[in-house]
Design a protein around this motif. Structure first.
Motif, PDB file in Angstrom:
ATOM      1  N   PHE A  67      38.414  55.369 -12.550  1.00  0.00           N
ATOM      2  CA  PHE A  67      39.080  56.574 -12.070  1.00  0.00           C
ATOM      3  C   PHE A  67      38.120  57.530 -11.384  1.00  0.00           C
ATOM      4  O   PHE A  67      38.459  58.130 -10.358  1.00  0.00           O
ATOM      5  N   LEU A  68      36.920  57.697 -11.911  1.00  0.00           N
ATOM      6  CA  LEU A  68      36.001  58.664 -11.317  1.00  0.00           C
ATOM      7  C   LEU A  68      35.598  58.235  -9.914  1.00  0.00           C
ATOM      8  O   LEU A  68      35.580  59.061  -8.985  1.00  0.00           O
ATOM      9  N   ASP A  69      35.277  56.949  -9.738  1.00  0.00           N
ATOM     10  CA  ASP A  69      34.960  56.452  -8.399  1.00  0.00           C
ATOM     11  C   ASP A  69      36.166  56.603  -7.472  1.00  0.00           C
ATOM     12  O   ASP A  69      36.032  57.011  -6.312  1.00  0.00           O
ATOM     13  N   PHE A  70      37.336  56.266  -7.988  1.00  0.00           N
ATOM     14  CA  PHE A  70      38.537  56.338  -7.154  1.00  0.00           C
ATOM     15  C   PHE A  70      38.849  57.777  -6.771  1.00  0.00           C
ATOM     16  O   PHE A  70      39.285  58.053  -5.643  1.00  0.00           O
ATOM     17  N   LEU A  71      38.610  58.703  -7.683  1.00  0.00           N
ATOM     18  CA  LEU A  71      38.851  60.116  -7.405  1.00  0.00           C
ATOM     19  C   LEU A  71      37.958  60.602  -6.264  1.00  0.00           C
ATOM     20  O   LEU A  71      38.397  61.345  -5.371  1.00  0.00           O
ATOM     21  N   VAL A  72      36.711  60.173  -6.272  1.00  0.00           N
ATOM     22  CA  VAL A  72      35.800  60.535  -5.184  1.00  0.00           C
ATOM     23  C   VAL A  72      36.288  59.951  -3.861  1.00  0.00           C
ATOM     24  O   VAL A  72      36.274  60.631  -2.818  1.00  0.00           O
ATOM     25  N   LEU A  73      36.743  58.692  -3.881  1.00  0.00           N
ATOM     26  CA  LEU A  73      37.256  58.080  -2.657  1.00  0.00           C
ATOM     27  C   LEU A  73      38.493  58.805  -2.143  1.00  0.00           C
ATOM     28  O   LEU A  73      38.617  59.056  -0.938  1.00  0.00           O
ATOM     29  N   GLU A  74      39.409  59.154  -3.046  1.00  0.00           N
ATOM     30  CA  GLU A  74      40.610  59.882  -2.637  1.00  0.00           C
ATOM     31  C   GLU A  74      40.268  61.222  -2.000  1.00  0.00           C
ATOM     32  O   GLU A  74      40.873  61.627  -1.006  1.00  0.00           O
ATOM     33  N   SER A  75      39.315  61.922  -2.591  1.00  0.00           N
ATOM     34  CA  SER A  75      38.973  63.254  -2.083  1.00  0.00           C
ATOM     35  C   SER A  75      38.168  63.182  -0.790  1.00  0.00           C
ATOM     36  O   SER A  75      38.116  64.163  -0.044  1.00  0.00           O
ATOM     37  N   SER A  76      37.557  62.020  -0.518  1.00  0.00           N
ATOM     38  CA  SER A  76      36.688  61.884   0.657  1.00  0.00           C
ATOM     39  C   SER A  76      37.349  61.173   1.823  1.00  0.00           C
ATOM     40  O   SER A  76      36.877  61.277   2.957  1.00  0.00           O
ATOM     41  N   ALA A  77      38.426  60.428   1.583  1.00  0.00           N
ATOM     42  CA  ALA A  77      39.056  59.638   2.641  1.00  0.00           C
ATOM     43  C   ALA A  77      39.708  60.532   3.690  1.00  0.00           C
ATOM     44  O   ALA A  77      40.152  61.648   3.398  1.00  0.00           O
ATOM     45  N   ARG A  78      39.782  60.014   4.909  1.00  0.00           N
ATOM     46  CA  ARG A  78      40.491  60.745   5.973  1.00  0.00           C
ATOM     47  C   ARG A  78      41.997  60.604   5.802  1.00  0.00           C
ATOM     48  O   ARG A  78      42.763  61.506   6.118  1.00  0.00           O
ATOM     49  N   LEU A  79      42.423  59.453   5.280  1.00  0.00           N
ATOM     50  CA  LEU A  79      43.840  59.171   5.055  1.00  0.00           C
ATOM     51  C   LEU A  79      43.935  58.152   3.929  1.00  0.00           C
ATOM     52  O   LEU A  79      43.123  57.222   3.859  1.00  0.00           O
ATOM     53  N   VAL A  80      44.917  58.309   3.054  1.00  0.00           N
ATOM     54  CA  VAL A  80      45.174  57.340   1.991  1.00  0.00           C
ATOM     55  C   VAL A  80      46.535  56.708   2.244  1.00  0.00           C
ATOM     56  O   VAL A  80      47.525  57.413   2.476  1.00  0.00           O
ATOM     57  N   ILE A  81      46.580  55.380   2.208  1.00  0.00           N
ATOM     58  CA  ILE A  81      47.825  54.633   2.353  1.00  0.00           C
ATOM     59  C   ILE A  81      48.097  53.978   1.009  1.00  0.00           C
ATOM     60  O   ILE A  81      47.222  53.286   0.459  1.00  0.00           O
ATOM     61  N   THR A  82      49.286  54.169   0.442  1.00  0.00           N
ATOM     62  CA  THR A  82      49.504  53.753  -0.940  1.00  0.00           C
ATOM     63  C   THR A  82      50.956  53.395  -1.213  1.00  0.00           C
ATOM     64  O   THR A  82      51.858  53.810  -0.477  1.00  0.00           O
ATOM     65  N   ASP A  83      51.175  52.620  -2.288  1.00  0.00           N
ATOM     66  CA  ASP A  83      52.519  52.461  -2.838  1.00  0.00           C
ATOM     67  C   ASP A  83      52.576  52.987  -4.269  1.00  0.00           C
ATOM     68  O   ASP A  83      53.527  52.729  -4.994  1.00  0.00           O
ATOM     69  N   SER A  84      51.567  53.745  -4.660  1.00  0.00           N
ATOM     70  CA  SER A  84      51.461  54.284  -6.016  1.00  0.00           C
ATOM     71  C   SER A  84      52.029  55.696  -6.093  1.00  0.00           C
ATOM     72  O   SER A  84      51.698  56.551  -5.267  1.00  0.00           O
ATOM     73  N   GLY A  85      52.858  55.940  -7.102  1.00  0.00           N
ATOM     74  CA  GLY A  85      53.359  57.297  -7.308  1.00  0.00           C
ATOM     75  C   GLY A  85      52.255  58.258  -7.691  1.00  0.00           C
ATOM     76  O   GLY A  85      52.190  59.383  -7.196  1.00  0.00           O
ATOM     77  N   GLY A  86      51.369  57.828  -8.586  1.00  0.00           N
ATOM     78  CA  GLY A  86      50.281  58.696  -9.014  1.00  0.00           C
ATOM     79  C   GLY A  86      49.342  59.071  -7.893  1.00  0.00           C
ATOM     80  O   GLY A  86      48.882  60.217  -7.816  1.00  0.00           O
ATOM     81  N   VAL A  87      49.058  58.129  -7.003  1.00  0.00           N
ATOM     82  CA  VAL A  87      48.169  58.424  -5.875  1.00  0.00           C
ATOM     83  C   VAL A  87      48.811  59.432  -4.926  1.00  0.00           C
ATOM     84  O   VAL A  87      48.120  60.285  -4.350  1.00  0.00           O
TER      85      VAL A  87
END
Length: 359
Positions: free
Chosen positions: A268-288
């Protein structure tokens, strides 16, 4: 009134994350509690490692249910949870969200006439073909206390005939979790350096839902649309891929676009950094969808429906389905969003409000 003894039932990454503020609040306020891990996610990389990363105590009980059909998994969980509840004798059982673990916890609690609280109550996609939609509806109608993340979720519950005095609008515990863990993530994670990524210069993809990755046409549409958008904009897509999705790539003989980089599931910590740093997130996750909204990162949802319409209403998210052409159009629109929307999920005090209600 006797002091509460709380049993948390969880089994997946989102539940661990979203219940972590509640578990911390109970520990801080010296409320007796136990954590029951169903083992719904049976990969070490997908669940128990999160307890270490989030600096939470290990679960008190691990049912190690593992894989199986929805019915097999849920039935085994109900038996295991019921045994734990018989031993622990809690006053309250808390479940979160829409998983098989949440449904099993709700059924086991209701059969014992133990007070049931449902965190993140009232979400609706209005797509009854989704197993999660049935799970959340059943958990809501079994619950004694429904902790709705938004006023709209509370309105939907009342429209289904649930008494208003059973419903409390608390905000979403994901706001608590993001605020509690972002500083920890920034301090601990080196994920950007590991993958040689520059902030705002890459895209992040998550695709794991059965209706997408178990369908070769939908899965191919997602990969094709995301890959083509990355090629046109000369950026890389990082895709932390779920084991089942990786297996299906081979089973369906799907090719990975050169711009899409597959990596193993992340903490989660690595993923949180990626989410906050990405230019755009493409997802099928409700939580994301929620997390990116809170982090002010534009989001594109590759589904036909969503139970998080608030993210669309504030301009943080767009629903595009799985056709390559609609993904391209949506990505063109969302990639230029500046993240100036308001957060619709509360002020980060949801856990404290829920604990107050238990007291």
């Amino acid at each position: 009134m006797p002091a509460p003894r709380v049993a948390f039932v969880l089994g997946t990454r989102p539940e661990i994350i979203k219940l972590s503020p509640l578990i911390r609040a109970c520990h801080r306020r010296e409320i007796q509690h136990t954590v029951v891990h169903t083992g719904q996610h049976y990969s070490e990389s997908l669940d128990t490692v999160f307890f270490d990363q989030l600096e939470l105590p290990a679960p008190d009980h691990n049912l190690a249910v593992g894989s199986g059909t929805h019915s097999e998994q849920t039935a085994e969980m109900i038996l295991g949870i019921a045994e734990v509840l018989s031993d622990e004798q809690p006053t309250d059982v808390i479940v979160q969200g829409d998983t098989n673990s949440a449904l099993a916890g709700a059924i086991a609690a209701s059969k014992r006439n133990t007070a049931l609280g449902h965190v993140e109550a009232g979400l609706r996609s209005f797509d009854r073909e989704m197993p999660e939609e049935i799970n959340r509806i059943l958990a809501d109608h079994a619950a004694d206390s429904l902790f709705a993340p938004t006023g709209e979720a509370a309105r939907l519950l009342e429209a289904e005939g649930i008494d208003a005095d059973r419903i409390t609008v608390t905000g979403n515990t994901i706001v608590d979790a993001v605020s509690q863990n972002l500083e920890l993530a920034t301090r601990k994670s080196t994920i950007l350096e590991e993958y040689d990524l520059e902030p705002a210069e890459f895209y992040l993809l998550t695709a794991h839902r059965e209706e997408n990755v178990d369908d070769p046409d939908r899965f191919a549409g997602i990969l094709g649309g995301v890959g083509e958008f990355a090629r046109r904009t000369d950026r890389t897509v990082l895709y932390p891929i779920h084991p089942r999705a990786r297996e299906n790539l081979a089973a369906f003989d799907l090719s990975i676009p050169p711009s899409v980089r597959l990596v193993d599931p992340l903490g989660f910590l690595d993923f949180l950094v990626l989410e906050s740093s990405a230019r755009l997130v493409i997802t099928d996750s409700g939580g994301v969808q929620e997390e990116t909204c809170i982090l002010q990162t534009p989001c594109l949802t590759v589904r036909d429906t969503t139970e998080r319409p608030e993210t669309i209403d504030v301009g943080a998210n767009r629903l595009v389905g799985t056709e390559s052409s609609t993904i391209l159009a949506g990505a063109d629109e969302m990639v230029s969003r500046d993240g100036s929307w308001s957060n619709p999920f509360g002020d980060g005090t949801a856990a404290e409000q829920i604990v107050d209600s238990l007291l």
